[in-house]
Each structure stands twice: as structure tokens, then as C-alpha cells.
Design an enzyme around this catalytic site. Sequence first.
Site, short mmCIF file in Angstrom:
data_model
loop_
_atom_site.label_atom_id
_atom_site.label_comp_id
_atom_site.label_asym_id
_atom_site.label_seq_id
_atom_site.Cartn_x
_atom_site.Cartn_y
_atom_site.Cartn_z
N HIS A 34 3.03 8.00 7.97
CA HIS A 34 2.04 8.50 8.93
C HIS A 34 2.58 8.19 10.33
O HIS A 34 3.70 7.67 10.48
CB HIS A 34 0.67 7.85 8.68
N HIS A 37 4.30 4.81 11.04
CA HIS A 37 5.70 4.71 10.65
C HIS A 37 6.60 5.48 11.64
O HIS A 37 7.66 5.02 12.02
CB HIS A 37 5.92 5.33 9.26
N SER A 186 -1.39 3.81 5.07
CA SER A 186 -1.18 4.72 3.94
C SER A 186 -2.38 4.69 3.00
O SER A 186 -2.62 5.63 2.25
CB SER A 186 0.08 4.31 3.17
P1 AMP Z 1 4.31 0.07 4.89
O1 AMP Z 1 4.90 1.38 4.50
O2 AMP Z 1 2.82 0.04 4.81
O3 AMP Z 1 4.99 -1.10 4.24
O4 AMP Z 1 4.62 -0.08 6.44
C1 AMP Z 1 5.94 0.00 6.93
C2 AMP Z 1 5.95 -0.48 8.36
O5 AMP Z 1 5.09 0.34 9.14
C3 AMP Z 1 5.42 -1.92 8.50
O6 AMP Z 1 6.22 -2.62 9.43
C4 AMP Z 1 4.03 -1.71 9.01
O7 AMP Z 1 3.55 -2.79 9.78
C5 AMP Z 1 4.21 -0.48 9.89
N1 AMP Z 1 2.92 0.18 10.11
C6 AMP Z 1 2.03 0.58 9.15
N2 AMP Z 1 0.93 1.10 9.73
C7 AMP Z 1 1.13 1.03 11.07
C8 AMP Z 1 0.36 1.42 12.21
N3 AMP Z 1 -0.85 1.97 12.10
N4 AMP Z 1 0.88 1.19 13.44
C9 AMP Z 1 2.11 0.62 13.58
N5 AMP Z 1 2.88 0.25 12.55
C10 AMP Z 1 2.41 0.45 11.31
#
Ligand code: AMP
Length: 289
Positions: A34, A37, A186
Site C-alpha cells: 500500500h 510501503h 495490509s
Molecule cells: P509489513 O509488510 O507490514 O511487514 O511492512 C513493511 C514495512 O512497511 C515495515 O517497515 C512497516 O513499518 C512499513 N509500513 C507499514 N505500514 C506503514 C504505514 N502506514 N506507513 C509507513 N510505513 C508503513
Amino acid sequence: MHTYERIADLRDALAPAHREGKTIGFVPTMGALHAGHLSLLSRAKAENDLVVMSLFVNPTQFNDIEDFEKYPRDPRRDRELAEGAGVDIVFAPAMEEVYPDGFDTVVAVRGLSDILEGASRPGHFQGVATVVAKLSAIVASTRAYFGEKDYQQLQIIRRMTADLNIPTQVVPCPIVREPDGLAMSSRNVRLSLPEREAATVLNRALKYTQDIADTGVHDAFVLTGWLARTIEVEPLAKLDYAVIVDRETLREVERIDNSPIALVAATFGSVRLIDNRIITPAPGLERRG
Ligand code: AMP
């Protein structure tokens, strides 16, 4: 853009960049990309010669098998979005590539991993720290980008990177929100319409807490009370925790003089969401209470 599923192939592909001293920006993700990311990817793109994104739903960080199974997966769309964001290399390993037979090592960041999210999700941060340590060793990036949305995770990765002398700079990136303030995640796609509306209470409660601090209330206990109550009055929200903690130690503070951070977690239906906001004291303005 190239996609690699094998560690050896990824290493071969990165070898010239390492030899030539090019900078590599690394963004670890679990996919279901999203705008949050994408903000990490565009920052990595702006600051490095090469951008590597990993796409791996890490089973060891899920304490709930149902959450793992229901985690949204759409690798084709993810690759398209990554390409649009200028990613050079996607690393999308299978489970056995990351955890082959005989894999027997864990990375545990003591203390920081046991509180808050760690208390509610036993083993979660050990899974996160282990996979990030492995990915750091595999990619050997100049910089690695993490979102402040997962604030405790960010602090744990910072601690681990320092403790294990991992030669990568950890770069924190601000939270990206939906227009109505909900932090992008997500997991948001799993919210029903009423739950999706109710979930905005997290950001509203954090904002409201700052509004109260702005009137001169610097007592963290009083502010935490407002924060928790604001979430609790939302019928679809089941509050897990609402705390105001030191930004480094994540220990609760008594006053907000040093701009601590408010962290919240609540469940909406079967979806657990987190959010946070730094709370700043009103300059030169303080009243009792
Ligand atoms: P994930 O795929 O959920 O493991 O997230 C991958 C990276 O994206 C991690 O470093 C999360 O902290 C970051 N992330 C997820 N959601 C957000 C958001 N809304 N704003 C900024 N970074 C995000």
C-alpha cells in the site's frame, strides 16, 4: 526489475554493486503493498543507487496461525507496484529457502520484545528480529527502511542492528495514513465497513490526546486516561493497550516533558491494529491536572 527466489541468485546479482561500492537501499515487506510501503520504496530510491525489496510473509512472526493464513497475498500486484516505484530487485524466497531443514537459530532482543506488542503476541518480535537479521546478512544493504507505524518493531531493529554490529543504517519513515486518518496497514482490507469506520478512533484518540496536552496538561497518567477512554467508548473497538512511553526505552513516563510517544493497540472484529503519535508538551503552558 528482476525477481529472485534463491539467496545464491540474489547474492550473484548484488555482487557487482557491492564490488563497485554502489549504495543499496533495502525495504523488507510482507507484501500486500500500500502507499505506506511505497513511501519507503521512494525514499530508498531517492537515497541509493539500487533498491532491493523483499517479499516474504514470515511465518515465525505470527503467533496466530489463522492470522498467518488470512494474511493478504497478491505477489503479482506487489511486483507491479514495486516496478512502478523504481525497485531494481525483488527478493521473494520460499519458506524453505529462508528456513531450511535444520535451521536452529533465533535472535531475541530482550526487554524491548517482551512488552506491549510482545506481551500480546508472544514470540512475534523474536520472529521479526530473526528474519530481519537473516535478510540483513543476505542483502548487506547500505540502508534499510522501516515504518514508524510499527514503532516498537523499529526500536527493536535499531537495538539489534547496534548490538550485532550490522553495518546497515536503519532509516525510520513516517506513518502514511488514509484520508480519514487511519494508518495504512495490509490488514485494513480485512475490516468490515463498520469496523473500518470504527478504526479511525485510534488516530482520533491520539490527536485528541495531543489537543489536551496543548491545553497545558503534562501529566502522562491523566493523558493516558483520556487516550484509553476515547478508544473504549467506540463499541467496535476492543482496546488492548494505550500507553505513553519514552521513545527509546518504551517504558511508561510520568510526564510528557521529553516528548514521549503514545502507543495504542486495539482489535476490531478479528483484526488487530496499532497506531502511535509523539506527544509534545505545550511550550510555556502548564496547568495542574
Ligand atoms: P509489513 O509488510 O507490514 O511487514 O511492512 C513493511 C514495512 O512497511 C515495515 O517497515 C512497516 O513499518 C512499513 N509500513 C507499514 N505500514 C506503514 C504505514 N502506514 N506507513 C509507513 N510505513 C508503513
